[in-house]
Design a protein around this motif. Sequence first.
Motif, short mmCIF file in Angstrom:
data_model
loop_
_atom_site.label_atom_id
_atom_site.label_comp_id
_atom_site.label_asym_id
_atom_site.label_seq_id
_atom_site.Cartn_x
_atom_site.Cartn_y
_atom_site.Cartn_z
N VAL A 1 -14.86 2.32 -32.76
CA VAL A 1 -13.90 3.26 -33.34
C VAL A 1 -13.85 4.52 -32.49
CG1 VAL A 1 -13.42 4.74 -35.30
CG2 VAL A 1 -14.08 2.37 -35.67
N ALA A 2 -15.02 5.02 -32.12
CA ALA A 2 -15.04 6.23 -31.30
C ALA A 2 -14.39 5.96 -29.95
CB ALA A 2 -16.49 6.69 -31.11
N ALA A 3 -14.67 4.78 -29.42
CA ALA A 3 -14.09 4.44 -28.13
C ALA A 3 -12.58 4.38 -28.22
CB ALA A 3 -14.65 3.10 -27.65
N LYS B 1 -18.10 -3.24 -19.75
CA LYS B 1 -16.80 -3.28 -19.08
C LYS B 1 -15.90 -2.15 -19.58
CE LYS B 1 -12.75 -6.19 -18.14
NZ LYS B 1 -12.23 -5.08 -17.37
N PHE B 2 -15.93 -1.96 -20.91
CA PHE B 2 -15.09 -0.91 -21.48
C PHE B 2 -15.46 0.46 -20.91
CE2 PHE B 2 -14.61 2.41 -24.76
CZ PHE B 2 -13.24 2.41 -24.87
N PHE B 3 -16.75 0.80 -20.96
CA PHE B 3 -17.16 2.13 -20.48
C PHE B 3 -16.93 2.26 -18.97
CE2 PHE B 3 -19.96 2.10 -24.40
CZ PHE B 3 -19.23 3.07 -25.06
N ASP C 1 -19.52 12.16 -21.29
CA ASP C 1 -20.20 11.42 -22.36
C ASP C 1 -20.47 9.94 -22.05
OD1 ASP C 1 -20.13 13.72 -23.84
OD2 ASP C 1 -18.31 13.17 -24.94
N TYR C 2 -19.61 9.31 -21.24
CA TYR C 2 -19.69 7.86 -21.14
C TYR C 2 -20.77 7.31 -20.21
CZ TYR C 2 -15.73 6.83 -24.18
OH TYR C 2 -14.91 6.69 -25.26
#
Length: 335
Positions: free
Chosen positions: A13-15, A160-162, A142-143
């Motif tokens: 959700v945060a992402a 992969k997302f980050f 942050d990431y």
Amino acid sequence: MKKPLLALAAILVAASAVLAQAPRTPTPSAGADHHDAAPADPFRLKPLPGNVYALYGRGGNVGFFVGPDAVLVVDSQFKDLAPGIVAQIKKVSDKPIKFLLNTHHHGDHVGGNEVFKQFAMIVAHDNVRTRMLASPADIQRDYPKQLEDAKKAGNEQMVKFFSDQIAWAKTVRIEDIPAPVMTFDSALKIHIGDETIDVWHLPPAHTDGDSVVFFERAKVLHMGDDFFNQVIPFIDTASGGSARGYLAAIDKAISKVPADAVVIPGHGEVTDVNGLKAFRQYIADVNDAAAKARAAGKSKEDFLRDVDLPAYKAWNGYKDRFKTNAAAAWDDARR
Ligand SMILES: [Zn+2]
């Protein structure tokens, strides 16, 4: 995003909150149940009074109004859905889509902006633009830590997302971020034909850049994520959201619309003012639980371990988000 890793769903959700600013990256699909829908044909169109329509898809509910010479759209879901949203609108009207309103900056509401900006004026509260433009810096701050945590946890999807997000944040030009180009501080009216569309910024609730949209003649209110219908909300305290603020925001919206208004929530089914009041009751109950526990001298840890509101267990997201709602309420109760 400044907090340590919580449940995967919370992270997703945060992402998703920054997908807006990273529209080139894929959408995380697992876990974040308030974003889920069948991928094949995600759309469901619901005609409402006064040439207003609700469009369900994947992400925040879209609303649109068809006027005699222009179409106005509320929220754009995700980039990969935006062409489908446009196609759904074109089924109803061949008038040009001239305006896109964003209710707040989260990626499941503004992810399609990149498509809409080619033909529509994008309008939102000042903070929506500010937060979207700040996102490359936020992601780079942050990431990297979250990427390391995801690697340690062996979560390839989130790695992969980050990674994609960080790569995007390092290379994107600020002027290419599809942020609103017209912003306002407290309220705005748009006039199309004989319809007046009111856009009201409300007290910090879901974020500090929330707006709701009211179609006066049609008597239809689009609440954005200040209303999750029978769904446990996400309260984005990292973006200025507030559990107690939700009460003020909902009360203000209710005070401004007639009792027979149709209400489009950010997530969940279209309902009426009573449906909105049921959600307000949930928010009030969470805040009350936190205030009572504080008054009884409980620690935050004990409160979060024990707190439970069985009446809302059937709501989507109770397992994933209820405790974080309770934590937000606890933090607010101190003030
Ligand atoms: Zn949201």
